[in-house]
Design a protein around this motif. Sequence first.
Motif, mmCIF file in Angstrom:
data_model
loop_
_atom_site.group_PDB
_atom_site.id
_atom_site.type_symbol
_atom_site.label_atom_id
_atom_site.label_comp_id
_atom_site.label_asym_id
_atom_site.label_seq_id
_atom_site.Cartn_x
_atom_site.Cartn_y
_atom_site.Cartn_z
ATOM 1 N N GLU A 210 0.838 -1.198 0.000
ATOM 2 C CA GLU A 210 0.000 0.000 0.000
ATOM 3 C C GLU A 210 0.875 1.251 0.000
ATOM 4 O OE1 GLU A 210 -3.500 1.966 -0.296
ATOM 5 O OE2 GLU A 210 -3.296 -0.202 -0.163
ATOM 6 N N GLY A 211 0.517 2.196 -0.854
ATOM 7 C CA GLY A 211 1.289 3.432 -0.963
ATOM 8 C C GLY A 211 2.308 3.430 -2.087
ATOM 9 N N THR A 212 2.474 2.297 -2.763
ATOM 10 C CA THR A 212 3.412 2.228 -3.885
ATOM 11 C C THR A 212 2.945 3.150 -5.007
ATOM 12 O OG1 THR A 212 3.931 -0.069 -3.337
ATOM 13 C CG2 THR A 212 4.524 0.686 -5.548
ATOM 14 N N SER A 213 3.885 3.844 -5.633
ATOM 15 C CA SER A 213 3.538 4.772 -6.718
ATOM 16 C C SER A 213 3.167 3.987 -7.967
ATOM 17 C CB SER A 213 4.708 5.699 -7.023
ATOM 18 O OG SER A 213 5.784 4.969 -7.599
ATOM 19 N N ILE A 214 2.417 4.637 -8.830
ATOM 20 C CA ILE A 214 1.974 3.968 -10.049
ATOM 21 C C ILE A 214 3.155 3.709 -10.989
ATOM 22 C CG2 ILE A 214 1.448 6.075 -11.343
ATOM 23 C CD1 ILE A 214 -1.114 4.586 -12.326
ATOM 24 N N LYS A 215 4.198 4.518 -10.914
ATOM 25 C CA LYS A 215 5.379 4.284 -11.758
ATOM 26 C C LYS A 215 6.075 2.987 -11.352
ATOM 27 C CE LYS A 215 6.286 9.105 -12.997
ATOM 28 N NZ LYS A 215 7.250 10.227 -12.976
ATOM 29 N N THR A 216 6.174 2.747 -10.044
ATOM 30 C CA THR A 216 6.785 1.503 -9.573
ATOM 31 C C THR A 216 5.931 0.304 -9.983
ATOM 32 O OG1 THR A 216 7.719 2.680 -7.675
ATOM 33 C CG2 THR A 216 7.624 0.278 -7.549
ATOM 34 N N THR A 217 4.622 0.451 -9.875
ATOM 35 C CA THR A 217 3.728 -0.632 -10.295
ATOM 36 C C THR A 217 3.876 -0.906 -11.783
ATOM 37 O OG1 THR A 217 2.165 0.091 -8.592
ATOM 38 C CG2 THR A 217 1.344 -1.433 -10.252
ATOM 39 N N THR A 218 3.976 0.153 -12.586
ATOM 40 C CA THR A 218 4.137 -0.012 -14.032
ATOM 41 C C THR A 218 5.442 -0.732 -14.356
ATOM 42 O OG1 THR A 218 2.879 2.032 -14.388
ATOM 43 C CG2 THR A 218 4.177 1.214 -16.232
ATOM 44 N N ALA A 219 6.506 -0.422 -13.616
ATOM 45 C CA ALA A 219 7.789 -1.092 -13.854
ATOM 46 C C ALA A 219 7.687 -2.591 -13.549
ATOM 47 C CB ALA A 219 8.876 -0.443 -12.999
ATOM 48 N N THR A 220 6.994 -2.943 -12.485
ATOM 49 C CA THR A 220 6.798 -4.360 -12.164
ATOM 50 C C THR A 220 5.978 -5.050 -13.241
ATOM 51 O OG1 THR A 220 6.902 -3.874 -9.793
ATOM 52 C CG2 THR A 220 5.891 -5.960 -10.448
ATOM 53 N N VAL A 221 4.934 -4.382 -13.712
ATOM 54 C CA VAL A 221 4.096 -4.942 -14.773
ATOM 55 C C VAL A 221 4.907 -5.157 -16.044
ATOM 56 C CG1 VAL A 221 2.170 -4.395 -16.324
ATOM 57 C CG2 VAL A 221 1.924 -4.067 -13.858
ATOM 58 N N ALA A 222 5.807 -4.233 -16.347
ATOM 59 C CA ALA A 222 6.630 -4.358 -17.557
ATOM 60 C C ALA A 222 7.487 -5.627 -17.506
ATOM 61 C CB ALA A 222 7.505 -3.120 -17.722
ATOM 62 N N LYS A 223 7.998 -5.981 -16.316
ATOM 63 C CA LYS A 223 8.789 -7.215 -16.197
ATOM 64 C C LYS A 223 7.924 -8.442 -16.473
ATOM 65 C CE LYS A 223 10.447 -6.533 -12.057
ATOM 66 N NZ LYS A 223 11.216 -6.745 -10.806
ATOM 67 N N LEU A 224 6.726 -8.432 -15.928
ATOM 68 C CA LEU A 224 5.829 -9.565 -16.173
ATOM 69 C C LEU A 224 5.423 -9.638 -17.643
ATOM 70 C CD1 LEU A 224 3.597 -9.197 -12.993
ATOM 71 C CD2 LEU A 224 5.130 -11.092 -13.490
ATOM 72 N N GLU A 225 5.201 -8.486 -18.261
ATOM 73 C CA GLU A 225 4.841 -8.464 -19.677
ATOM 74 C C GLU A 225 5.949 -9.064 -20.537
ATOM 75 O OE1 GLU A 225 1.979 -4.489 -19.970
ATOM 76 O OE2 GLU A 225 4.122 -4.357 -20.371
ATOM 77 N N ASP A 226 7.186 -8.696 -20.240
ATOM 78 C CA ASP A 226 8.318 -9.238 -21.013
ATOM 79 C C ASP A 226 8.349 -10.759 -20.929
ATOM 80 O OD1 ASP A 226 9.043 -6.695 -21.712
ATOM 81 O OD2 ASP A 226 10.545 -6.480 -20.133
ATOM 82 N N TRP A 227 8.119 -11.290 -19.731
ATOM 83 C CA TRP A 227 8.129 -12.751 -19.565
ATOM 84 C C TRP A 227 6.959 -13.378 -20.322
ATOM 85 C CZ3 TRP A 227 4.991 -16.600 -17.840
ATOM 86 C CH2 TRP A 227 5.577 -17.834 -17.572
ATOM 87 N N LEU A 228 5.785 -12.788 -20.206
ATOM 88 C CA LEU A 228 4.596 -13.354 -20.839
ATOM 89 C C LEU A 228 4.705 -13.353 -22.360
ATOM 90 C CD1 LEU A 228 1.872 -11.732 -18.554
ATOM 91 C CD2 LEU A 228 2.319 -14.177 -18.771
ATOM 92 N N GLN A 229 5.264 -12.300 -22.919
ATOM 93 C CA GLN A 229 5.347 -12.206 -24.375
ATOM 94 C C GLN A 229 6.327 -13.213 -24.972
ATOM 95 O OE1 GLN A 229 6.200 -8.029 -24.814
ATOM 96 N NE2 GLN A 229 4.051 -7.502 -25.125
ATOM 97 N N GLN A 230 7.164 -13.800 -24.143
ATOM 98 C CA GLN A 230 8.099 -14.811 -24.617
ATOM 99 C C GLN A 230 7.504 -16.217 -24.605
ATOM 100 O OE1 GLN A 230 11.644 -14.456 -22.231
ATOM 101 N NE2 GLN A 230 11.865 -12.258 -22.629
ATOM 102 N N GLN A 231 6.312 -16.369 -24.041
ATOM 103 C CA GLN A 231 5.710 -17.690 -23.924
ATOM 104 C C GLN A 231 4.953 -18.052 -25.200
ATOM 105 O OE1 GLN A 231 6.809 -19.188 -21.174
ATOM 106 N NE2 GLN A 231 7.746 -17.158 -20.883
#
Length: 660
Positions: free
Chosen positions: A566-587
Amino acid sequence: MSFNLSALAVRERAVTLFFIVLLAAAGAYAFMKLGRAEDPSFTIKTLTVTTVWPGATAREMQDLVAEPLEKRIQELTWYDRVETTTRPGFVYMTVTLKDNTPPSVVEEEFYQARKKLGDEARNLPQGVLGPFVNDEYSDVSFALYALKAQGMPKRELVRQAETIRQDLLHVPGVKKINILGEQPEQIFVEFSYPKLATLGISPQDVAAALQRRNTVTPAGTIDTRGPQVFMRFDGAYDSVQAIADTPIVANGRTIKLSDFAEVRRGYQDPETFVIRHNGEPSIMLGVVMQQGWNGLDLGKALEERSSKIAEALPLGITLAKVSDQAVNIQEAVGEFMLKFAMALGVVLFVSLVSLGWRVGIVVALAVPLTLGVVFIIMLDTGRFFDRITLGALILALGLLVDDAIIAIEVMVVKMEEGMDRIKAAAYAWSHTAAPMLSGTLVTIIGLMPVGFARSAAGEYAGNIFWIVGFALIVSWLVAVIFTPYLGVKMLPNIKPVQGGHHAIYNTPNYRRLRGAIEFAVRHKFMTCGIVVVMMGVSVVGMGSVKQQFFPTSDRPEVLVEVRLPEGTSIKTTTATVAKLEDWLQQQPETKIVTSYVGQGAPRFFFAMSPELPDPAFAKIVVLTPNAQAREALKARLREAVSGGLAPEAFVRVTQLVFGP
């Protein structure tokens, strides 16, 4: 002479034939006109409330804003609960009505909620914005389109989205189109406090000067012999340069705002909602379908119009389809139609094999005629082909021929006893119509709790009762009206059996059946004991069977929920999402990856509830080719998360579920 519907149908053969042809034609027409949907709709008894108070703490939002609003909401007649989330400067409330709230009063309850919150707004502290009520929380995005262009200014992409929106609104069946992920434009005035102190200017002076200049003031009119001339002051801002040229009075002299401040155009910072499509920021257009429209027709119209729009877009701008309910409707309805056709074929085949060619045809003709009338009733009562209605039809198929078999068998037996076919048809009514109707009603009553359940589950699955009820009542009418007529027309000449009634029921099979019944009657206590034991075994066995009223969906989407502290900025959340996206797009199972950062995905599936705004939350929707690929990707993603992929976040992998 007592009333005999079967005899009347046989006597007035021309009228009976006319109704057979008419109902068959009307049923075929209704089948073509009936709407298609993936799942039945139900009333979502939830609305959301958002309130903003810039600068307030979470505790102040709770005590001074959320609590008074909650107390007013609790005055609703069908109030059930309110879930409130407070953050610095924001309050998000989800108001839910009782599950047994009648659908007809939900709209009135939403109006009362809006009115009560509006009355309470005047008592909130000064500076509070809202409350803003969203009573269209149940809107389903029939289709989602991602609009993106690398390097293009966001304001120009938004204008392009507005143009596309106006174009798609002309498609028949479109109710409205929501533009999602838009980042509002803002004008920033940045200055240095030491410099202001040197000039003798306070920030309040700057704000007051901007407010005085940026006004629209009526200046009156001049009446002429021709048109009426309106006078206007030339003062409201129409460009960034006009803001920069605003005069500021300081120490007896006037200077321009741009002499000590930087004026620039920008966007809301930080962002509140970010949408990413295949790893790139995008704007989403959500198409909402009109109530009662045929989803397959709308899907074809949208496909045709969106293709033309995509071809006409400027170079570098792409319009990609993210989700399309028409595809899922086609697959779901097509699968059930195939099962329905197979079940119908089995029923007809068994009828022909077990009853003989001519008798089997008479019985088999009762099925399409019954279904035709049921389709007419469905069209007239506003029902669609969906999972529930088609499932109910499949459930009823095996029961549709029961009454027709009884009616035609009685005719055959009486003709074997020497009765002519006209009297045999009349006998079928006088001796079997009432028992058949009683059995039909008992079967229908067994499903009554589903049809009359005052809950979202009952609203969703209620058509199991209504469709089966329609089908069985119609099958009884067909059996006592049309089946005797068809029997008179199509049954062969049946020679009377020597010995009459006794000889007919004195065959080896009948003797074996009669012996088994007599044994059960003579040993009644043993028979009752066996029944009790079997019932006990079934009850025990039921406890070991997995109980789930609404199963998981067979849709191919994988849902990935990402939650940071709780309290995490949206930029930090977006960076985490980008890592997951990179992994998912390789599947290999991944077709499309769409991420929604800052709040949940729009409701693209009726039974899915969007999450409220939260900078520390994101939802990733991954489209796979089929259910098998979905399960494989889910298993691999869970292993990757356990192995250290995105360790800073809690990642939950799920899928869609049928029902409310």
